[in-house]
Design an enzyme around this catalytic site. Structure first.
Site, PDB file in Angstrom:
ATOM      1  N   ASN A  11       0.913  -1.296   0.007  1.00 28.82           N
ATOM      2  CA  ASN A  11      -0.036   0.006   0.050  1.00 28.82           C
ATOM      3  C   ASN A  11       0.837   1.142   0.005  1.00 28.82           C
ATOM      4  OD1 ASN A  11      -1.894   1.892   0.476  1.00 28.82           O
ATOM      5  ND2 ASN A  11      -2.552   1.351   2.606  1.00 28.82           N
ATOM      6  N   TRP A  12       1.242   1.869  -1.131  1.00 31.85           N
ATOM      7  CA  TRP A  12       2.027   2.957  -1.247  1.00 31.85           C
ATOM      8  C   TRP A  12       1.619   3.988  -0.631  1.00 31.85           C
ATOM      9  CZ3 TRP A  12       4.537   2.801  -6.961  1.00 31.85           C
ATOM     10  CH2 TRP A  12       5.079   1.512  -7.135  1.00 31.85           C
ATOM     11  N   LYS A  13       0.112   4.228  -0.231  1.00 28.82           N
ATOM     12  CA  LYS A  13      -0.337   5.390   0.287  1.00 28.82           C
ATOM     13  C   LYS A  13      -0.151   6.642  -0.579  1.00 28.82           C
ATOM     14  CE  LYS A  13      -0.142   3.196   4.660  1.00 28.82           C
ATOM     15  NZ  LYS A  13      -0.100   3.254   6.106  1.00 28.82           N
ATOM     16  N   HIS A  97      -9.523   1.493   5.048  1.00 28.94           N
ATOM     17  CA  HIS A  97      -8.311   1.764   5.827  1.00 28.94           C
ATOM     18  C   HIS A  97      -8.367   2.570   6.844  1.00 28.94           C
ATOM     19  CE1 HIS A  97      -4.208   2.576   6.590  1.00 28.94           C
ATOM     20  NE2 HIS A  97      -3.825   1.525   6.147  1.00 28.94           N
ATOM     21  N   GLU A  99      -6.857   4.885   8.048  1.00 30.91           N
ATOM     22  CA  GLU A  99      -6.628   6.364   7.654  1.00 30.91           C
ATOM     23  C   GLU A  99      -7.634   6.927   7.165  1.00 30.91           C
ATOM     24  OE1 GLU A  99      -2.769   5.416   5.592  1.00 30.91           O
ATOM     25  OE2 GLU A  99      -1.815   4.968   7.479  1.00 30.91           O
ATOM     26  N   GLU A 167      -5.473  -4.766  10.621  1.00 34.26           N
ATOM     27  CA  GLU A 167      -4.354  -4.091  10.689  1.00 34.26           C
ATOM     28  C   GLU A 167      -4.611  -2.873  12.150  1.00 34.26           C
ATOM     29  OE1 GLU A 167      -2.421  -2.744   6.992  1.00 34.26           O
ATOM     30  OE2 GLU A 167      -3.942  -1.423   7.314  1.00 34.26           O
ATOM     31  N   GLY A 173       2.625   2.134  11.014  1.00 35.60           N
ATOM     32  CA  GLY A 173       3.563   3.077  11.016  1.00 35.60           C
ATOM     33  C   GLY A 173       4.264   3.432  12.050  1.00 35.60           C
ATOM     34  N   SER A 205       3.283  -2.108  10.482  1.00 38.20           N
ATOM     35  CA  SER A 205       4.775  -2.358  10.595  1.00 38.20           C
ATOM     36  C   SER A 205       5.440  -3.718  10.176  1.00 38.20           C
ATOM     37  CB  SER A 205       5.049  -2.128  11.910  1.00 38.20           C
ATOM     38  OG  SER A 205       4.804  -0.510  12.270  1.00 38.20           O
ATOM     39  N   GLY A 226       2.874  -1.276   4.236  1.00 39.09           N
ATOM     40  CA  GLY A 226       2.823   0.468   4.055  1.00 39.09           C
ATOM     41  C   GLY A 226       4.198   0.802   3.628  1.00 39.09           C
TER      42      GLY A 226
END
Ligand code: PGA
Length: 243
Positions: A11-13, A97, A99, A167, A173, A205, A226
């Site tokens: 997941n490159w965000k 997600h 976020e 997650e 992160g 992570s 990520g």
């Protein structure tokens, strides 16, 4: 029992300009020519889908989108539909997600609608769930995740169109990860609530150092990665840990 092939998804965000995205995707595709025991997926930002798709052409690394709108088209400034992702070459969409749940206020109901949209467009939905630090400390992790599943995963899900990513919000992160016992316990709880054979990824992570231990767990069918997916070497090391 159906075999659940492991999936390592990046997941490159919101990272990468075209040149970086192209270079990273080419590097991943080149490494993926070596034998590997998992499926590979990268989910770049929407602006890079075409560039990354071209760089991955001819490899077995799949392309996915990050999030989608529930409607197929219309007056929704800034949004991208599942049909658009599919048109850009995607086979998967990450929805729910944390976020987005936490910074965009997305509810389980929204995530459910996005999951249905992904299916409508022929995409596999990767539905993310996970508790916050406070929820875990209060002993509510499982209850929270169960209620997210109940609200976010439509009843007619199948093993072919649904992947759940567990997650824990506090692990994303941060460099922190749950104990392997906690991951196993949560994945087993999730498994009891989704169609037989559907895959459950762990995310939060995951890095080249902890990947082997996490991916060795029977209950873990892969990883949603990520930060470490932004370096081809690290992403590949994680994929390589699927043995
Ligand atoms: P991380 O992110 O690997 O950087 O913790 C995982 C995710 O948010 O999917």
């Amino acid at each position: 029992m159906t075999e659940r092939k492991r999936l390592v998804a990046g997941n490159w965000k919101m990272n990468g300009l075209r040149a970086d995205g192209r270079a990273l995707a080419r590097d991943v595709a080149a490494r993926a020519r070596e034998p590997h025991r998992c499926e590979l997926l990268v989910c770049p930002p929407a602006t890079l889908l075409e560039t990354v798709g071209e760089a991955l052409a001819g490899s077995d690394v799949a392309l996915g989108g990050q999030d989608c709108h529930s409607e197929p088209k219309g007056a929704f400034t800034g949004c991208i539909s599942a049909e658009m992702l599919r048109d850009a070459g995607c086979m998967y969409a990450i929805v729910g997600h944390s976020e987005r749940r936490h910074t965009c206020g997305e509810t389980d109901r929204d995530v459910r609608a996005k999951t249905l949209a992904a299916w409508r467009a022929g995409l596999v939905a990767i539905v993310c769930v996970g508790e916050t630090r406070a929820e875990r400390e209060a002993g509510r992790a499982e209850t929270v995740v169960e209620s997210q599943l109940l609200g976010s995963v439509p009843e007619n899900a199948t093993a072919g169109d649904l992947i759940v990513a567990y997650e824990p919000v506090w692990a994303i992160g941060t460099g922190l990860t749950p104990t392997m016992a906690d991951v196993t316990e949560m994945h087993a709880a999730i498994r009891a609530r989704i169609p037989a054979g559907a895959r459950i990824l762990y995310g939060g992570s995951v890095n080249p150092k902890n990947a082997a231990e996490i991916l060795a767990l029977n209950e873990v069918d892969g990883a949603l990665v990520g930060g470490a997916s932004l370096k081809a070497e690290d992403f590949w090391a994680i994929a390589y840990a699927c043995r």
